[in-house]
Motif scaffolding. Structure first.
Motif, PDB file in Angstrom:
ATOM      1  N   THR A   1       5.869 -15.755  -8.634  1.00 36.09           N
ATOM      2  CA  THR A   1       6.107 -14.393  -8.174  1.00 36.09           C
ATOM      3  C   THR A   1       4.843 -13.835  -7.532  1.00 36.09           C
ATOM      4  O   THR A   1       3.786 -13.826  -8.178  1.00 36.09           O
ATOM      5  CB  THR A   1       6.495 -13.488  -9.370  1.00 36.09           C
ATOM      6  N   PRO A   2       4.916 -13.363  -6.275  1.00 38.34           N
ATOM      7  CA  PRO A   2       3.758 -12.689  -5.689  1.00 38.34           C
ATOM      8  C   PRO A   2       3.480 -11.413  -6.484  1.00 38.34           C
ATOM      9  O   PRO A   2       4.417 -10.691  -6.841  1.00 38.34           O
ATOM     10  CB  PRO A   2       4.187 -12.342  -4.264  1.00 38.34           C
ATOM     11  N   VAL A   3       2.221 -11.158  -6.792  1.00 31.79           N
ATOM     12  CA  VAL A   3       1.842  -9.973  -7.555  1.00 31.79           C
ATOM     13  C   VAL A   3       0.612  -9.315  -6.937  1.00 31.79           C
ATOM     14  O   VAL A   3      -0.112  -9.930  -6.155  1.00 31.79           O
ATOM     15  CB  VAL A   3       1.572 -10.303  -9.048  1.00 31.79           C
ATOM     16  N   MET A   4       0.395  -8.046  -7.312  1.00 36.27           N
ATOM     17  CA  MET A   4      -0.774  -7.289  -6.859  1.00 36.27           C
ATOM     18  C   MET A   4      -1.522  -6.761  -8.067  1.00 36.27           C
ATOM     19  O   MET A   4      -0.916  -6.463  -9.090  1.00 36.27           O
ATOM     20  CB  MET A   4      -0.345  -6.080  -6.015  1.00 36.27           C
ATOM     21  N   ASN A   5      -2.823  -6.613  -7.900  1.00 38.95           N
ATOM     22  CA  ASN A   5      -3.584  -5.852  -8.887  1.00 38.95           C
ATOM     23  C   ASN A   5      -3.699  -4.425  -8.357  1.00 38.95           C
ATOM     24  O   ASN A   5      -3.168  -4.095  -7.283  1.00 38.95           O
ATOM     25  CB  ASN A   5      -4.936  -6.510  -9.188  1.00 38.95           C
ATOM     26  N   ALA A   6      -4.379  -3.557  -9.088  1.00 44.98           N
ATOM     27  CA  ALA A   6      -4.475  -2.146  -8.692  1.00 44.98           C
ATOM     28  C   ALA A   6      -5.153  -1.994  -7.331  1.00 44.98           C
ATOM     29  O   ALA A   6      -4.738  -1.160  -6.513  1.00 44.98           O
ATOM     30  CB  ALA A   6      -5.223  -1.350  -9.758  1.00 44.98           C
ATOM     31  N   GLU A   7      -6.168  -2.797  -7.075  1.00 46.15           N
ATOM     32  CA  GLU A   7      -6.867  -2.728  -5.785  1.00 46.15           C
ATOM     33  C   GLU A   7      -5.933  -3.117  -4.635  1.00 46.15           C
ATOM     34  O   GLU A   7      -5.921  -2.474  -3.582  1.00 46.15           O
ATOM     35  CB  GLU A   7      -8.075  -3.663  -5.820  1.00 46.15           C
ATOM     36  N   ASP A   8      -5.134  -4.170  -4.824  1.00 43.04           N
ATOM     37  CA  ASP A   8      -4.166  -4.586  -3.804  1.00 43.04           C
ATOM     38  C   ASP A   8      -3.150  -3.489  -3.549  1.00 43.04           C
ATOM     39  O   ASP A   8      -2.794  -3.199  -2.399  1.00 43.04           O
ATOM     40  CB  ASP A   8      -3.412  -5.851  -4.254  1.00 43.04           C
ATOM     41  N   LEU A   9      -2.662  -2.862  -4.622  1.00 44.39           N
ATOM     42  CA  LEU A   9      -1.678  -1.789  -4.471  1.00 44.39           C
ATOM     43  C   LEU A   9      -2.267  -0.622  -3.698  1.00 44.39           C
ATOM     44  O   LEU A   9      -1.641  -0.096  -2.760  1.00 44.39           O
ATOM     45  CB  LEU A   9      -1.197  -1.320  -5.840  1.00 44.39           C
ATOM     46  N   HIS A  10      -3.477  -0.239  -4.021  1.00 45.18           N
ATOM     47  CA  HIS A  10      -4.153   0.855  -3.316  1.00 45.18           C
ATOM     48  C   HIS A  10      -4.292   0.528  -1.834  1.00 45.18           C
ATOM     49  O   HIS A  10      -3.989   1.364  -0.969  1.00 45.18           O
ATOM     50  CB  HIS A  10      -5.510   1.138  -3.943  1.00 45.18           C
ATOM     51  N   LYS A  11      -4.718  -0.694  -1.541  1.00 44.82           N
ATOM     52  CA  LYS A  11      -4.888  -1.118  -0.150  1.00 44.82           C
ATOM     53  C   LYS A  11      -3.547  -1.070   0.582  1.00 44.82           C
ATOM     54  O   LYS A  11      -3.455  -0.586   1.717  1.00 44.82           O
ATOM     55  CB  LYS A  11      -5.467  -2.532  -0.104  1.00 44.82           C
ATOM     56  N   GLY A  12      -2.491  -1.569  -0.061  1.00 41.37           N
ATOM     57  CA  GLY A  12      -1.169  -1.557   0.561  1.00 41.37           C
ATOM     58  C   GLY A  12      -0.649  -0.161   0.790  1.00 41.37           C
ATOM     59  O   GLY A  12      -0.105   0.139   1.867  1.00 41.37           O
ATOM     60  N   LEU A  13      -0.798   0.701  -0.191  1.00 37.92           N
ATOM     61  CA  LEU A  13      -0.307   2.074  -0.040  1.00 37.92           C
ATOM     62  C   LEU A  13      -1.083   2.856   0.999  1.00 37.92           C
ATOM     63  O   LEU A  13      -0.536   3.720   1.672  1.00 37.92           O
ATOM     64  CB  LEU A  13      -0.360   2.800  -1.399  1.00 37.92           C
TER      65      LEU A  13
END
Length: 96
Positions: A80-92
């Motif tokens: 499953t592709p997953v994100m950490n908090a930093e990835d989520l922030h970058k994406g948002l």
């Protein structure tokens, strides 16, 4: 890409590897190869299960990662592709 591997092991096959002393060796070899940023081991729905979060460079790596779990442990696997908090922030931050 950051990926979470969930491996749910067949109880009888895992028992055999524990008795032979091979399960710790297999897990260590897997961790040495994948270099996960996190690895957790638990029981899920009554079966031994491990979760590993690691960086997968290319989807062609999946067979080499999966086959030891399939052949030695009769495991059911999920990638499953997953994100950490930093990835989520970058994406948002890329949203309009």
């Amino acid at each position: 890409m950051r990926v979470m591997l969930k491996a749910t092991m067949d109880t009888d096959k895992a028992n055999e590897l524990i008795r032979s002393g091979e399960l710790p060796k297999m897990m260590q070899e897997t961790m040495d190869r994948l270099k996960p940023e996190a690895a957790y081991f638990t029981a899920h729905e009554g079966s031994r299960t491990c979760y590993m979060v690691f960086d997968m460079q290319d989807s062609s790596q999946m067979p080499a990662i999966a086959e030891p779990f399939f052949t030695s442990l009769g495991a059911r696997l999920e990638f499953t592709p997953v994100m950490n908090a930093e990835d989520l922030h970058k994406g948002l931050s890329q949203l309009g």
